[in-house]
Design an enzyme around this catalytic site. Structure first.
Site, PDB file in Angstrom:
ATOM      1  N   MET A  26      35.242  23.324  -5.178  1.00  0.00           N
ATOM      2  CA  MET A  26      33.854  23.555  -5.587  1.00  0.00           C
ATOM      3  C   MET A  26      33.025  24.065  -4.406  1.00  0.00           C
ATOM      4  O   MET A  26      31.795  24.046  -4.448  1.00  0.00           O
ATOM      5  CB  MET A  26      33.247  22.278  -6.157  1.00  0.00           C
ATOM      6  CG  MET A  26      33.985  21.795  -7.397  1.00  0.00           C
ATOM      7  SD  MET A  26      32.937  20.895  -8.554  1.00  0.00           S
ATOM      8  CE  MET A  26      32.443  19.501  -7.564  1.00  0.00           C
ATOM      9  N   HIS A  30      35.110  22.035   3.826  1.00  0.00           N
ATOM     10  CA  HIS A  30      35.212  21.182   5.015  1.00  0.00           C
ATOM     11  C   HIS A  30      36.684  21.101   5.428  1.00  0.00           C
ATOM     12  O   HIS A  30      37.545  21.755   4.831  1.00  0.00           O
ATOM     13  CB  HIS A  30      34.610  19.799   4.749  1.00  0.00           C
ATOM     14  CG  HIS A  30      35.093  19.160   3.479  1.00  0.00           C
ATOM     15  ND1 HIS A  30      36.390  18.771   3.285  1.00  0.00           N
ATOM     16  CD2 HIS A  30      34.442  18.876   2.314  1.00  0.00           C
ATOM     17  CE1 HIS A  30      36.516  18.243   2.084  1.00  0.00           C
ATOM     18  NE2 HIS A  30      35.357  18.305   1.455  1.00  0.00           N
ATOM     19  N   HIS A  33      39.557  20.704   2.861  1.00  0.00           N
ATOM     20  CA  HIS A  33      39.905  21.940   2.146  1.00  0.00           C
ATOM     21  C   HIS A  33      40.825  22.805   3.018  1.00  0.00           C
ATOM     22  O   HIS A  33      41.772  23.418   2.526  1.00  0.00           O
ATOM     23  CB  HIS A  33      38.643  22.749   1.810  1.00  0.00           C
ATOM     24  CG  HIS A  33      37.716  22.082   0.829  1.00  0.00           C
ATOM     25  ND1 HIS A  33      36.443  21.701   1.170  1.00  0.00           N
ATOM     26  CD2 HIS A  33      37.874  21.745  -0.467  1.00  0.00           C
ATOM     27  CE1 HIS A  33      35.850  21.160   0.109  1.00  0.00           C
ATOM     28  NE2 HIS A  33      36.691  21.171  -0.894  1.00  0.00           N
ATOM     29  N   ASP A 147      40.805  12.402  -4.857  1.00  0.00           N
ATOM     30  CA  ASP A 147      40.441  12.403  -6.278  1.00  0.00           C
ATOM     31  C   ASP A 147      41.649  11.919  -7.082  1.00  0.00           C
ATOM     32  O   ASP A 147      42.295  12.689  -7.793  1.00  0.00           O
ATOM     33  CB  ASP A 147      40.003  13.812  -6.693  1.00  0.00           C
ATOM     34  CG  ASP A 147      38.765  14.239  -5.939  1.00  0.00           C
ATOM     35  OD1 ASP A 147      37.671  13.978  -6.428  1.00  0.00           O
ATOM     36  OD2 ASP A 147      38.895  14.781  -4.813  1.00  0.00           O
ATOM     37  N   GLN A 150      41.738  12.196 -10.924  1.00  0.00           N
ATOM     38  CA  GLN A 150      41.780  13.629 -11.266  1.00  0.00           C
ATOM     39  C   GLN A 150      43.202  14.179 -11.115  1.00  0.00           C
ATOM     40  O   GLN A 150      43.671  14.991 -11.913  1.00  0.00           O
ATOM     41  CB  GLN A 150      40.812  14.398 -10.362  1.00  0.00           C
ATOM     42  CG  GLN A 150      40.882  15.907 -10.519  1.00  0.00           C
ATOM     43  CD  GLN A 150      39.947  16.621  -9.557  1.00  0.00           C
ATOM     44  OE1 GLN A 150      38.748  16.417  -9.602  1.00  0.00           O
ATOM     45  NE2 GLN A 150      40.497  17.433  -8.678  1.00  0.00           N
ATOM     46  N   SER A 182      34.070  14.936   2.494  1.00  0.00           N
ATOM     47  CA  SER A 182      33.595  15.252   1.146  1.00  0.00           C
ATOM     48  C   SER A 182      32.379  16.158   1.274  1.00  0.00           C
ATOM     49  O   SER A 182      31.548  15.968   2.178  1.00  0.00           O
ATOM     50  CB  SER A 182      33.191  13.964   0.422  1.00  0.00           C
ATOM     51  OG  SER A 182      32.441  14.279  -0.721  1.00  0.00           O
TER      52      SER A 182
HETATM   53  P1  AMP Z   1      36.206  19.673  -4.219  1.00  0.00           P
HETATM   54  O1  AMP Z   1      35.751  20.945  -3.584  1.00  0.00           O
HETATM   55  O2  AMP Z   1      35.427  18.467  -3.793  1.00  0.00           O
HETATM   56  O3  AMP Z   1      36.346  19.794  -5.713  1.00  0.00           O
HETATM   57  O4  AMP Z   1      37.660  19.408  -3.683  1.00  0.00           O
HETATM   58  C1  AMP Z   1      38.673  20.361  -3.782  1.00  0.00           C
HETATM   59  C2  AMP Z   1      39.980  19.727  -3.447  1.00  0.00           C
HETATM   60  O5  AMP Z   1      39.915  19.167  -2.141  1.00  0.00           O
HETATM   61  C3  AMP Z   1      40.349  18.574  -4.396  1.00  0.00           C
HETATM   62  O6  AMP Z   1      41.722  18.649  -4.679  1.00  0.00           O
HETATM   63  C4  AMP Z   1      40.042  17.353  -3.575  1.00  0.00           C
HETATM   64  O7  AMP Z   1      40.830  16.237  -3.913  1.00  0.00           O
HETATM   65  C5  AMP Z   1      40.382  17.843  -2.185  1.00  0.00           C
HETATM   66  N1  AMP Z   1      39.702  17.021  -1.190  1.00  0.00           N
HETATM   67  C6  AMP Z   1      38.369  16.856  -1.035  1.00  0.00           C
HETATM   68  N2  AMP Z   1      38.129  16.002  -0.029  1.00  0.00           N
HETATM   69  C7  AMP Z   1      39.342  15.600   0.444  1.00  0.00           C
HETATM   70  C8  AMP Z   1      39.752  14.730   1.491  1.00  0.00           C
HETATM   71  N3  AMP Z   1      38.890  14.088   2.253  1.00  0.00           N
HETATM   72  N4  AMP Z   1      41.073  14.593   1.698  1.00  0.00           N
HETATM   73  C9  AMP Z   1      41.987  15.246   0.944  1.00  0.00           C
HETATM   74  N5  AMP Z   1      41.646  16.084  -0.057  1.00  0.00           N
HETATM   75  C10 AMP Z   1      40.343  16.259  -0.294  1.00  0.00           C
END
Ligand code: AMP
Length: 279
Positions: A26, A30, A33, A147, A150, A182
């Site tokens: 999304m 960071h 990602h 997640d 998810q 996050s």
């Molecule tokens: P998002 O942009 O928050 O939807 O996250 C995209 C992907 O990055 C998802 O698969 C999340 O589970 C993963 N993700 C986000 N934060 C972390 C984290 N701290 N450690 C591992 N994976 C992460």
């Protein structure tokens, strides 16, 4: 890096870059990602990242319109990682006016926890992932353990539609002080930011108790809540559960792998964290 905004541009790119390694996000990227992307690069497939803040997984009153965004910075980060293409569609590209939402009959493990806290959340995620998987036909998809529920949904979706996709999950990637990366950490005030590593410390504390022999879920949960409440900033606990790691069913004693799941409301965001208790 190719920047693809429309399905047409994506389809054209896919003709020369079949079954890519796909990292859905999304945005407001960071370090976690980047870890996913590095893992995707290792497949030697073309790497496709998507940035799409999916309105269907947000309910009224949630932060869809204010979700943090910084496209310029995201693009610079992706270019630095030598990502092959970024798919960054507008809302109407994914959900055209005549879009008919499919209703997924989800197993009951998606009606609890985040599924209960955020109505329509998993329907929304299943909707967008199915659209993306059908369009992209990736060979690999990459997700993070953060997640957790998810990820179980992704596995369910891939199995249900027999997608020939390999799901790769990376461990939770953390800041030096233990806070899970996050995009929503951007909402934290300096005082909150200082206090929230307490969440990870609480999980480590529980894992240590478990490793030392405590297998009773009621005892572990009580100790976990008590630990979290020692820090006022982490004391607004929306979810604190220790469940079977696969079925997410309640357990009394840990005899199979279990998952400790925390959803803590800190100011605006709800912070997610978890740890696996392996038997
Ligand atoms: P998002 O942009 O928050 O939807 O996250 C995209 C992907 O990055 C998802 O698969 C999340 O589970 C993963 N993700 C986000 N934060 C972390 C984290 N701290 N450690 C591992 N994976 C992460």
């Amino acid at each position: 890096m190719k920047i693809l905004e429309t399905k047409q541009q994506l389809e054209k790119w896919l003709k020369k870059n079949k079954s890519p390694a796909f990292v859905p996000t999304m945005g407001f990227l960071h370090e976690a990602h980047i870890q996913l992307i590095k893992k995707a690069k290792r497949t030697n497939k073309p790497v496709l990242v998507s940035i799409f803040v999916n309105p269907k997984q947000f309910s009224a009153g949630e932060d869809c319109s204010t979700y943090p965004r910084d496209e310029k910075k995201d693009i610079a980060m992706l270019e630095k990682e030598k990502v092959d293409a970024l798919f960054i569609p507008k809302k109407d590209e994914i959900y055209p006016k005549d879009f008919q939402q499919e209703i997924f009959h989800l197993p009951k493990k998606f009606n609890i926890l985040e599924g209960e806290l955020r109505k329509g959340y998993f329907q929304g995620i299943a909707t967008v992932l199915k659209i993306l998987f059908d369009l992209i036909k990736p060979s690999y998809v990459f997700f993070g353990q953060k997640d957790y529920q998810q990820n179980l949904l992704v596995s369910w979706l891939v199995k249900k539609y027999s997608y020939p996709i390999k799901i790769i999950t990376i461990p939770i990637f953390r800041e030096k002080d233990g806070l899970a990366f996050s995009s929503r950490n951007a909402y934290l005030s300096p005082e909150e930011r200082k206090a929230v590593p307490h969440i990870h410390q609480s999980l480590v504390y529980i894992k240590n108790l478990f490793d030392e022999g405590e297998k009773n879920v009621k005892n572990l949960k009580e100790k976990l809540k008590k630990f979290l409440k020692k820090e006022p900033i982490t004391s607004h606990i929306d979810i604190c559960e220790i469940l079977d790691a696969e079925s997410l069913e309640k357990i009394e004693t840990i005899t199979e792998n279990a998952i400790v799941l925390l959803y803590i409301k800190v100011g605006i965001p709800r912070l997610l964290d978890n740890i696996i208790l392996e038997v």
